[in-house]
Design a protein around this motif. Structure first.
Motif, PDB file in Angstrom:
ATOM      1  N   ASN A   1      26.917  70.945  13.496  1.00 25.55           N
ATOM      2  CA  ASN A   1      26.255  70.681  14.608  1.00 25.55           C
ATOM      3  C   ASN A   1      26.213  71.542  15.841  1.00 25.55           C
ATOM      4  OD1 ASN A   1      25.158  68.038  13.460  1.00 25.55           O
ATOM      5  ND2 ASN A   1      27.066  67.248  13.804  1.00 25.55           N
ATOM      6  N   GLY A   2      26.978  72.878  15.377  1.00 23.82           N
ATOM      7  CA  GLY A   2      27.098  73.663  16.337  1.00 23.82           C
ATOM      8  C   GLY A   2      28.218  73.396  17.396  1.00 23.82           C
ATOM      9  N   ARG A   3      29.132  72.593  17.287  1.00 27.26           N
ATOM     10  CA  ARG A   3      30.071  72.379  18.259  1.00 27.26           C
ATOM     11  C   ARG A   3      31.467  73.063  17.900  1.00 27.26           C
ATOM     12  NH1 ARG A   3      30.454  65.891  18.532  1.00 27.26           N
ATOM     13  NH2 ARG A   3      31.980  66.476  20.426  1.00 27.26           N
ATOM     14  N   THR A   4      31.227  74.341  18.048  1.00 26.77           N
ATOM     15  CA  THR A   4      32.267  75.221  17.629  1.00 26.77           C
ATOM     16  C   THR A   4      33.572  75.237  18.522  1.00 26.77           C
ATOM     17  OG1 THR A   4      30.945  77.068  18.612  1.00 26.77           O
ATOM     18  CG2 THR A   4      30.805  76.602  16.218  1.00 26.77           C
TER      19      THR A   4
ATOM     20  N   VAL B   1      36.701  75.658   6.283  1.00 26.25           N
ATOM     21  CA  VAL B   1      35.592  75.307   7.320  1.00 26.25           C
ATOM     22  C   VAL B   1      34.668  76.506   7.796  1.00 26.25           C
ATOM     23  CG1 VAL B   1      35.236  74.555   9.817  1.00 26.25           C
ATOM     24  CG2 VAL B   1      37.095  73.072   8.244  1.00 26.25           C
ATOM     25  N   CYS B   2      35.304  77.500   7.411  1.00 22.83           N
ATOM     26  CA  CYS B   2      34.720  78.793   7.938  1.00 22.83           C
ATOM     27  C   CYS B   2      33.445  78.934   6.950  1.00 22.83           C
ATOM     28  CB  CYS B   2      35.647  79.856   7.809  1.00 22.83           C
ATOM     29  SG  CYS B   2      36.509  80.241   9.151  1.00 22.83           S
ATOM     30  N   LYS B   3      33.614  78.417   5.978  1.00 21.86           N
ATOM     31  CA  LYS B   3      32.437  78.784   4.837  1.00 21.86           C
ATOM     32  C   LYS B   3      31.378  77.840   4.992  1.00 21.86           C
ATOM     33  CE  LYS B   3      35.916  79.820   0.787  1.00 21.86           C
ATOM     34  NZ  LYS B   3      36.534  79.401  -0.393  1.00 21.86           N
ATOM     35  N   VAL B   4      31.532  76.787   5.935  1.00 19.70           N
ATOM     36  CA  VAL B   4      30.349  75.981   6.313  1.00 19.70           C
ATOM     37  C   VAL B   4      29.363  76.759   7.239  1.00 19.70           C
ATOM     38  CG1 VAL B   4      29.434  73.935   7.706  1.00 19.70           C
ATOM     39  CG2 VAL B   4      31.640  73.873   6.203  1.00 19.70           C
ATOM     40  N   PHE B   5      29.847  77.777   7.918  1.00 17.62           N
ATOM     41  CA  PHE B   5      29.103  78.562   8.897  1.00 17.62           C
ATOM     42  C   PHE B   5      28.214  79.391   7.886  1.00 17.62           C
ATOM     43  CE2 PHE B   5      32.594  77.666  11.408  1.00 17.62           C
ATOM     44  CZ  PHE B   5      32.156  77.330  12.697  1.00 17.62           C
ATOM     45  N   GLY B   6      26.729  79.773   8.283  1.00 13.28           N
ATOM     46  CA  GLY B   6      25.906  80.296   7.437  1.00 13.28           C
ATOM     47  C   GLY B   6      26.188  81.824   7.652  1.00 13.28           C
ATOM     48  N   THR B   7      26.474  82.487   8.769  1.00  9.22           N
ATOM     49  CA  THR B   7      26.372  83.657   8.959  1.00  9.22           C
ATOM     50  C   THR B   7      27.809  84.327   9.292  1.00  9.22           C
ATOM     51  OG1 THR B   7      25.847  83.756  11.191  1.00  9.22           O
ATOM     52  CG2 THR B   7      24.323  83.733   9.610  1.00  9.22           C
ATOM     53  N   GLN B   8      28.010  85.745   9.119  1.00  6.02           N
ATOM     54  CA  GLN B   8      29.611  86.377   9.466  1.00  6.02           C
ATOM     55  C   GLN B   8      29.583  86.236  10.897  1.00  6.02           C
ATOM     56  OE1 GLN B   8      31.523  87.273   6.991  1.00  6.02           O
ATOM     57  NE2 GLN B   8      32.980  88.191   8.259  1.00  6.02           N
TER      58      GLN B   8
ATOM     59  N   SER C   1      40.014  64.902   2.396  1.00  6.39           N
ATOM     60  CA  SER C   1      38.423  64.777   2.177  1.00  6.39           C
ATOM     61  C   SER C   1      37.797  64.320   3.428  1.00  6.39           C
ATOM     62  CB  SER C   1      38.007  63.687   1.118  1.00  6.39           C
ATOM     63  OG  SER C   1      36.890  63.386   1.179  1.00  6.39           O
ATOM     64  N   ILE C   2      38.485  63.301   4.322  1.00  2.00           N
ATOM     65  CA  ILE C   2      37.858  62.853   5.481  1.00  2.00           C
ATOM     66  C   ILE C   2      38.195  63.924   6.573  1.00  2.00           C
ATOM     67  CG2 ILE C   2      38.366  61.120   7.396  1.00  2.00           C
ATOM     68  CD1 ILE C   2      38.842  59.214   5.279  1.00  2.00           C
ATOM     69  N   CYS C   3      39.138  64.561   6.447  1.00  4.94           N
ATOM     70  CA  CYS C   3      39.611  65.648   7.696  1.00  4.94           C
ATOM     71  C   CYS C   3      38.529  66.801   7.314  1.00  4.94           C
ATOM     72  CB  CYS C   3      41.142  66.262   7.294  1.00  4.94           C
ATOM     73  SG  CYS C   3      41.386  67.320   8.562  1.00  4.94           S
ATOM     74  N   PHE C   4      38.259  67.235   6.161  1.00  3.11           N
ATOM     75  CA  PHE C   4      37.218  68.376   5.998  1.00  3.11           C
ATOM     76  C   PHE C   4      35.919  67.674   6.388  1.00  3.11           C
ATOM     77  CE2 PHE C   4      33.985  70.286   3.330  1.00  3.11           C
ATOM     78  CZ  PHE C   4      34.169  71.511   3.871  1.00  3.11           C
ATOM     79  N   THR C   5      35.430  66.784   6.154  1.00  6.89           N
ATOM     80  CA  THR C   5      34.233  65.984   6.508  1.00  6.89           C
ATOM     81  C   THR C   5      33.951  65.980   7.815  1.00  6.89           C
ATOM     82  OG1 THR C   5      34.232  64.938   4.408  1.00  6.89           O
ATOM     83  CG2 THR C   5      32.378  64.270   5.989  1.00  6.89           C
ATOM     84  N   PHE C   6      34.916  65.640   8.620  1.00 16.36           N
ATOM     85  CA  PHE C   6      34.634  65.486  10.033  1.00 16.36           C
ATOM     86  C   PHE C   6      34.754  66.871  10.890  1.00 16.36           C
ATOM     87  CE2 PHE C   6      36.529  65.084  14.405  1.00 16.36           C
ATOM     88  CZ  PHE C   6      35.950  63.908  14.735  1.00 16.36           C
ATOM     89  N   MET C   7      35.549  67.799  10.234  1.00 18.23           N
ATOM     90  CA  MET C   7      35.626  69.266  10.797  1.00 18.23           C
ATOM     91  C   MET C   7      34.004  69.929  10.669  1.00 18.23           C
ATOM     92  SD  MET C   7      39.565  70.168  10.534  1.00 18.23           S
ATOM     93  CE  MET C   7      39.465  71.687  11.254  1.00 18.23           C
ATOM     94  N   ALA C   8      33.787  69.863   9.296  1.00 19.68           N
ATOM     95  CA  ALA C   8      32.712  70.434   8.806  1.00 19.68           C
ATOM     96  C   ALA C   8      31.272  69.823   9.727  1.00 19.68           C
ATOM     97  CB  ALA C   8      32.247  70.048   7.381  1.00 19.68           C
ATOM     98  N   SER C   9      31.423  68.643   9.852  1.00 17.43           N
ATOM     99  CA  SER C   9      30.327  68.092  10.706  1.00 17.43           C
ATOM    100  C   SER C   9      30.100  68.696  11.994  1.00 17.43           C
ATOM    101  CB  SER C   9      30.621  66.638  10.980  1.00 17.43           C
ATOM    102  OG  SER C   9      29.512  65.832  11.791  1.00 17.43           O
ATOM    103  N   LYS C  10      31.181  69.004  12.725  1.00 14.11           N
ATOM    104  CA  LYS C  10      31.290  69.682  13.904  1.00 14.11           C
ATOM    105  C   LYS C  10      30.547  71.161  13.912  1.00 14.11           C
ATOM    106  CE  LYS C  10      34.937  67.262  16.491  1.00 14.11           C
ATOM    107  NZ  LYS C  10      33.881  66.681  17.594  1.00 14.11           N
ATOM    108  N   ALA C  11      31.117  71.590  12.634  1.00 19.03           N
ATOM    109  CA  ALA C  11      30.547  73.207  12.356  1.00 19.03           C
ATOM    110  C   ALA C  11      28.911  73.144  12.191  1.00 19.03           C
ATOM    111  CB  ALA C  11      31.212  73.704  11.179  1.00 19.03           C
TER     112      ALA C  11
END
Length: 400
Positions: free
Chosen positions: A295-298, A329-336, A283-293
């Motif tokens: 905020n555009g820090r790819t 984490v890829c599912k967090v991005f809005g576009t292909q 849970s914490i790992c995904f939350t941290f990585m999704a936050s970067k996604a």
């Protein structure tokens, strides 16, 4: 009728008076008889002589003696509280040369372990609150036991001795009593206010306070316990009052890496950050990585994925876990297009890290002290296993 002369000398009231005059003495003796008996031959000694005799006993001997009786224990408590007893028992030679190298085997540490047992036995019959008051009265005179009391905390064994003392004192206490000990420590050191200052300020802005909080938490509360459950109890007391982001900051201050120069927390390697994320749970790992996604820090996120694979390879975790985490984490991005850009950055990150390690191997050689070659070996294997799991996932997909 004349009264016989012999009756003049019958003084019954005086006899009653004499008998009644003896009764208080008998009552007083019966009240103190139990205490006198338990003192044994020591009852004939003046208190000053009793204290002089105690000088010839070790702390362990005094501790055993305190279990003889309540009366003896009371006399020993008086000795501990006396100026002479306090000077002898509360040693303050925490800065002698070579002590920091000995640390866990230092004689003064053994002294404070024995002192903890003595205090435990002498205060055995007191309620927890009264025990803590008595102990605080004694140890408050030792400046090196205070959070900000020592002028050279990195060269001092004071807090470590205090922690050893408290461990022996509280061994066997239930959680409620130990919680009261924690509250007592917070009240006597103002620890919560100091932690609040640190977690709400910019990192590094209070470097000396960061160091002192780190040393107090580690040396007094956390480092002495053998069982993880005991360490977890005290750590939970430290973290519970704060929200997650402040808990993470406090954990970093307490357990983060230190510099050999100034013993202050420095920035972790990304590999260690990723290792901490894995140990923190999905849970914490995904939350941290999704936050970067979000905020555009790819680029940072892609580099983190590469190290996620490296840690899984080194620490023998399942590599499919890292792939599934990246997929989530890829599912967090809005576009292909954003997903494709992210995956390209992941491949670029693998390539850059491998080239950096290869350059280090070429320039630094392959001696025993150089870990670059071993890291390169692990990274190449990590990339291969990572891509293997991606291929398995793709081939098993229903759309194929």
């Amino acid at each position: 009728m004349a009264v016989p002369s012999s009756s003049i000398f019958t003084l019954i009231p005086n006899q009653k008076f004499r008998r009644s005059n003896r009764r208080p003495t008998v009552a007083l003796e019966s009240t103190n008889s139990a205490e006198v008996l338990t003192l044994g031959h020591f009852r004939v000694l003046p208190l000053e002589i009793f204290h002089i005799l105690l000088k010839y006993l070790s702390v362990n001997d005094i501790s055993i003696m305190s279990m003889v009786s309540k009366a003896i224990s009371g006399h020993l408590s008086g000795y501990i509280s006396s100026p002479a007893g306090s000077r002898r028992l509360l040693r303050q030679d925490f800065h002698c040369a070579g002590l920091m190298e000995l640390r866990k085997d230092a004689p003064i540490l053994e002294h404070y372990r024995a002192l903890g047992l003595l205090f435990k036995r002498c205060t055995l019959l007191l309620p927890t609150r009264e025990r803590l008051k008595y102990i605080h009265k004694m140890v408050s005179e030792v400046s090196c036991f205070k959070l900000c009391g020592c002028l050279s905390p990195t060269q001092c064994l004071g807090l470590f001795c205090y922690g050893a003392f408290l461990k022996i004192l509280t061994a066997g206490w239930d959680e409620l009593e130990c919680h009261r000990v924690y509250i007592f420590l917070c009240d006597s050191t103002n620890l919560p206010r100091k932690v609040q200052t640190l977690v709400n300020s910019k990192p590094g802005s209070s470097r000396k306070l960061e160091l002192r909080v780190r040393l107090f938490c580690r040396n007094v509360l956390l480092d002495h316990w053998t069982h993880r459950s005991d360490t977890a109890f005290w750590l939970s007391r430290l973290l519970k009052p704060w929200p997650m982001v402040n808990q993470a900051r406090l954990l970093y201050i307490v357990f983060g890496p230190v510099s050999a120069i100034d013993v202050l927390p420095h920035e972790w390697l990304l590999e260690n950050n990723v290792r901490l994320l894995i140990l923190s749970g999905n849970s914490i790992c995904f939350t941290f990585m999704a936050s970067k996604a979000v905020n555009g820090r790819t680029v940072d996120l892609a580099r983190m994925v590469a190290f996620l694979a490296l840690v899984c390879e080194k620490d023998l975790y399942c590599m499919d876990w890292a792939v599934k985490m990246m997929q989530k984490v890829c599912k967090v991005f809005g576009t292909q297009q954003e997903r494709r850009s992210f995956l390209q950055n992941v491949e670029n990150s693998f390539a850059r890290i491998i080239m950096d390690l290869l350059q280090s191997v070429i320039s630094g050689g392959r001696n025993e002290e150089d870990s670059s070659f071993l890291n390169l070996f692990h990274l190449v294997n990590a990339q291969a296993n990572f891509h293997k799991e991606i291929l398995y996932l793709a081939l098993n997909s229903p759309s194929v």
